[in-house]
Design an enzyme around this catalytic site. Structure first.
Site, short mmCIF file in Angstrom:
data_model
loop_
_atom_site.label_atom_id
_atom_site.label_comp_id
_atom_site.label_asym_id
_atom_site.label_seq_id
_atom_site.Cartn_x
_atom_site.Cartn_y
_atom_site.Cartn_z
N ARG A 1 19.90 0.48 36.32
CA ARG A 1 19.30 -0.68 35.65
C ARG A 1 20.38 -1.50 34.97
NH1 ARG A 1 13.41 -0.66 33.00
NH2 ARG A 1 13.12 -0.06 35.17
N GLY B 1 7.70 -10.13 41.67
CA GLY B 1 9.05 -9.90 42.16
C GLY B 1 9.00 -9.44 43.61
N ALA C 1 5.16 -0.50 38.54
CA ALA C 1 5.96 -0.60 37.31
C ALA C 1 6.16 0.78 36.70
CB ALA C 1 5.26 -1.52 36.30
N ASN C 2 7.35 1.06 36.23
CA ASN C 2 7.66 2.36 35.62
C ASN C 2 7.18 2.42 34.18
OD1 ASN C 2 9.11 3.59 37.84
ND2 ASN C 2 10.79 2.17 37.40
N LYS D 1 18.66 8.66 35.89
CA LYS D 1 18.64 7.20 35.79
C LYS D 1 19.97 6.77 35.20
CE LYS D 1 15.53 3.96 36.70
NZ LYS D 1 14.63 3.95 37.87
N GLY E 1 3.43 -9.44 37.88
CA GLY E 1 4.82 -9.35 38.34
C GLY E 1 4.93 -9.74 39.80
N LYS F 1 8.34 11.96 39.33
CA LYS F 1 8.15 11.26 40.61
C LYS F 1 8.62 12.11 41.78
CE LYS F 1 9.03 6.87 40.68
NZ LYS F 1 9.66 5.52 40.75
#
Length: 357
Positions: free
Chosen positions: A35, A175, A250-251, A71, A173, A59
């Site tokens: 990110r 995107g 979305a997370n 992450k 969203g 997940k």
């Protein structure tokens, strides 16, 4: 489960803070996106990387992957120009390389396949470089396929049919994943409305014939399906949700896991985000780590429909929520040791960098 390892460093080229969180390697090396984002404070970025890495553990476990959760975050104080961006990415690559394969990076918010190509200059532990360079490129398409698979299971539970014709769908969203979903659902006959904070994206949606709504109005729109496809933290205690089915990529959509019980008590079926959003990582790891063909990897993504259906059936039978059942499934995999054939474990530790010392 607490984080297994957190490393925070200041890049030697850029001076920008970069970090990796390995939440679990019980099933194999940790995987998760990189990110690239402006944060008000470094500790906001640390909170984010910890939450996101924990979600990746769940997940991967629920999706049946032999990988753990991780992450990485580049904590920007401002948006960099191209030259400085490259230096920042190379600093981040050095940090990833220092984990010796304990964390494998892919794209996330603010990064894409071309950025992964820059990371690969310094480390091989990267997924989703552009196809012309031997990778699978953007995972947004497979992510959308996974959301649609989970949506079919949810729609059958709520409406008795997975058909989307004349269903009103609101997508928060627009995107890359949101656009895929809007296009696919409209092709199925759904009445699609989208929302986004970016006016350019909204104009693009209007040109495609989709309805538009302001972001602050999304939760209150009367609809059959709400798809959160942007930021996390969408649903807090007492959130008013007008749609009976919520499923999206979305997370970290809930501000707290207890919100899942609140939504269920008000008749809203919420499919856990770490279940619905798993298509991208399932596809990418199937292709790049498992050497599957495109068709074989997509078949595994489509299997998320059956996984979701099992979770919904278990929640109905046990009087629980899909989140509770998904957590139970994840915990069972993590404690059984299934997937340990990848064999990469690291001692629990936190390596303090300059900003944590």
């Amino acid at each position: 489960m607490s984080v297994q390892e957190l490393i925070v460093r200041r890049g030697r080229r850029s001076g920008v803070t970069t970090m990796v969180a390995v939440h679990s390697s019980a099933l194999g090396p940790a995987v998760g996106g990189c990110r690239f984002k402006v944060y008000p404070r470094v500790h906001d970025a640390i909170d984010d990387v910890l939450r996101l890495s924990a979600a990746m553990t769940r997940k991967c476990a629920v999706a049946g992957l032999d990988f753990g959760g991780g992450k990485s975050v580049v904590a920007l104080d401002s948006v960099p120009g191209p030259e400085r961006r490259r230096d920042i990415l190379l600093d981040h690559a050095d940090l990833i390389e220092s984990l010796d394969g304990g964390y494998l990076a892919g794209p996330d918010v603010g990064t894409g396949p071309e950025d992964m190509l820059v990371l690969r200059e310094r480390t091989p532990h990267v997924f989703c470089v552009p196809e012309e360079h031997g990778g699978t490129g953007s995972s947004s398409g497979p992510t959308a396929v996974g959301v649609l698979a989970a949506l079919r299971a949810g729609a059958r539970a709520v409406f008795g049919s997975d058909g989307m014709k004349d269903r009103k769908v609101v997508i928060s969203g627009y995107g890359s994943v949101g656009e895929h979903l809007a296009t696919a659902l409209a092709a199925q006959g759904a009445d699609v409305t989208v929302s986004d904070v970016d006016e350019r994206r909204l104009r693009a949606a209007a040109e495609r014939g989709f309805g538009r709504v302001r972001p602050e109005q999304v939760l209150g729109i009367e609809a059959d399906v709400l798809i959160p496809a942007a930021i996390g933290g969408v649903f807090g205690p007492g959130a008013e949700v007008a749609a009976p089915l919520v499923v999206g990529p979305a997370n970290n959509q809930l501000t707290d896991d207890a919100v899942a019980d609140d939504l269920a008590a008000r008749g809203v079926l919420w499919i856990p985000d770490f279940v619905a959003s798993a298509g991208g990582v399932v596809y990418t790891l199937g292709r790049e780590a498992g050497k599957l063909t495109h068709e074989q990897a997509l078949d595994r993504v489509e299997a998320l429909e059956a996984t979701t259906r099992r979770l919904l059936d278990a929640a109905s039978a046990n009087g629980t929520t899909p989140l509770a059942e998904a957590d139970a499934l994840a915990e069972a995999r993590l404690t059984s040791g299934a997937g340990a054939a990848f064999g990469h474990t690291r001692p629990e530790s936190v390596r303090p960098g300059p900003l944590l010392s």
